[in-house]
Design an enzyme around this catalytic site. Sequence first.
Site, PDB file in Angstrom:
ATOM      1  N   LYS A  93       0.847  -1.192   0.000  1.00 59.10           N
ATOM      2  CA  LYS A  93       0.000   0.000   0.000  1.00 59.10           C
ATOM      3  C   LYS A  93       0.886   1.246   0.000  1.00 59.10           C
ATOM      4  O   LYS A  93       1.845   1.326   0.787  1.00 59.10           O
ATOM      5  CB  LYS A  93      -0.898   0.005   1.231  1.00 59.10           C
TER       6      LYS A  93
ATOM      7  N   HIS B 281      -9.728  -8.786  -7.138  1.00 64.23           N
ATOM      8  CA  HIS B 281      -9.594  -8.110  -5.859  1.00 64.23           C
ATOM      9  C   HIS B 281     -10.157  -9.040  -4.782  1.00 64.23           C
ATOM     10  O   HIS B 281     -11.211  -9.638  -4.965  1.00 64.23           O
ATOM     11  CB  HIS B 281     -10.399  -6.812  -5.884  1.00 64.23           C
TER      12      HIS B 281
END
Lengths: 437, 437
Positions: free
Chosen positions: B234, B353
């Site tokens: 991230k 996802h």
Amino acid sequence: VLRGKNLGKFNFRDKMLHKIINLTVRDVRFPTSLDQHGSDAMHTDPDYSAAYVVLDTDSGLTGFGLTFTLGKGTEIVVCAVEALARLVVGKCLQEIVSDFRGFYRLLTSDSQMRWLGPEKGVIHLATAAVLNAVWDLWARTEGKPLWKLLVDMEPKQLVSCIDFRYITDVLTEEEALDLLVKAQEGKQHREDQMQKEGYPAYTTSCAWLGYPDEQLKQLCTDALKSGWTRFKVKVGADLEDDVRRCRIIRQMIGPDNTLMIDANQRWDVAEAISWVSKLAEFRPLWIEEPTSPDDILGHAAISKCQNRVMFKQFLQASALQFVQIDSCRLGSVNENLAVLLMAHKFNVPVCPHAGGVGLCELVQHLILFDYICVSADLRNRMCEYVDHLHEHFTCPVVIQDAHYMPPKDPGYSCEMLESTVQRHQYPEGNVWKNMKK
Amino acid sequence: VLRGKNLGKFNFRDKMLHKIINLTVRDVRFPTSLDQHGSDAMHTDPDYSAAYVVLDTDSGLTGFGLTFTLGKGTEIVVCAVEALARLVVGKCLQEIVSDFRGFYRLLTSDSQMRWLGPEKGVIHLATAAVLNAVWDLWARTEGKPLWKLLVDMEPKQLVSCIDFRYITDVLTEEEALDLLVKAQEGKQHREDQMQKEGYPAYTTSCAWLGYPDEQLKQLCTDALKSGWTRFKVKVGADLEDDVRRCRIIRQMIGPDNTLMIDANQRWDVAEAISWVSKLAEFRPLWIEEPTSPDDILGHAAISKCQNRVMFKQFLQASALQFVQIDSCRLGSVNENLAVLLMAHKFNVPVCPHAGGVGLCELVQHLILFDYICVSADLRNRMCEYVDHLHEHFTCPVVIQDAHYMPPKDPGYSCEMLESTVQRHQYPEGNVWKNMKK
């Protein structure tokens, strides 16, 4: 001059420093489907409704806001407004408007809630209802109608209300400021002109899809008598029906008046092209929402978009020739400012979406501001008008000779009569309770 | 062999004819924010949550479905599911699946409710939860895991589940059928291969934004030991932090393993380009969600989209190089089928996802089907994996050597333990009640 029932208690020395101490939201529905008002190819039986927000302050002054819905599911928007309430209650107006961009982002980018959008659908409708109430409160605090509050604001302050996230590739803050500063020239003249003449409107009241031909003819006759020259027709359910209805209307209004058609997202791309070619003989000025509102590349000729990021791309891709802003689908005044400025930059005329319940009352403020402070242009521009449900507002729109006359009362014009709210609250209001019998 | 507590009562002569007699939905939340699990640049403190749907039938068989959320606002999705319930309860399974396209459209195009989307945000998340439960019920009725139900379906029946509205300019029903028929070749071989090897996965569990460096290093070491070769990091909150963290991870995993980065919609377009160029030295395979999920023209390199109309345009505009389907943001299996087929047509690899709560359990079925019956390709393909909250499911994912092993139990794998649901129900479950003390 301030008007309204709550103003007696308001202490002007505390102006802007009053605090929002309570937010209430109510599910208000009108049984419009009974008479096919508002019916179109995708929404065959709408009950015009609103999630209706009231902000109470410790000064006694009250802010009113709403977002428009079609009946079923309004309770979901009500639930979403309740979830946003914690971000609003306890703040003073000064705190909000001194960093309105930050407040906008607080509502739209809550780190847990933004998953539910972001900035689209239910959560964005709820955001609009809450922010509309905040803007109403601000305008009432200043003792001005909202359009006048905006017109009197410095360009710098206007720009500080806009969240430029995701649009800086098309419009930066500096550029927005520049556009607004340039448009100051002739502002006073345009304001005077609006006060005298009003803003041009078109009517959608004559030709809902569910109306029989005789009703359609009678409504056209009446509208022509009242000075209307621009008419919108709902199409898309049945081609033969559409041809017949467009022919009737074109005959009724004559060759020089303006006709628009609206398919309300009914078609796929190829279908839209073939269908519209069959209606071309009636010379529509535009074809509205031919396909999915998400389909930028699908040759959408005009569209209501859910947020500034979608509008940005429709403009970038030259996929629309008219921009229809919406006072309740976009994130209130803040996001509409961004779209008005982008439309101006791309030189695309803005023709607001209105109708429903309260949309005319709200959006008139935005389009007046647009003319006076941004576009300075009336060519190919007009604001939708639908003659329904205005009697339920404390300060309903005033139409004169097919023009919106600038509101004079302080606020954003979406306060409903308390008696209306009580009667139409769903499901406990009398209008709905009696229907079940 | 059918497993599960509800199967004793199930009468096989009535297969498919049982009727849905009740829908319940619960707000289930996990306090993941306490340990910064799942934290990224836009979602700094997620509490992984779900609107959890249970369908009861008159046969005694039960269907389970969910949609994933981030904590606050889950009650809005619950409210939306309740609004959809009237469209589901009273129908028999046969009635639904014999016209699944019609049923999909019934849910997504209700003439009053579609105003709240259409097909986006809260209402589409709720649609996904309901449809996921219907698919689970169907798979349980057939006694098969969902992926196997799909693999065994005739191309014609698969296509009959898809709503082609708004995508026929890119994919027609005939074309979809043709793609599926062609991909039948080698199907049995690929099914055997999946049973043996499983579907390749990558891990996002090592590098959430809120993890300190030491934790990140330890997690990388552990993951390498367990056979992981693909890692997602991230990024997007602070450039210097990102450089340091990417450097650590690249050093830990070595030059040959795969690194992906995910900005979770943090940037504007220009910002994304400059930021990513600073991280290029770490050779990320992709940069995920650099900007607004609505911004097709904004050089989005990869994106999770909210519906098939958005995916269609991202593909048309060559704006993504990897397609990330989502089992809960898209309209269940039905809409994912449309996207898998469009991705195949455009020759873009699908990398689902997952993570959150239940997303791994659900999406594994879709990607197994994709490999066996659509893409027949594993190059540049992998399915996200996050090692959280699987212990709460009755049939959790099975990972072996960094691969998803095909589920064996009937259904769509998203039934939660009843004890979990009771403890985590918000706000009345013990987990939340105790926290407030």
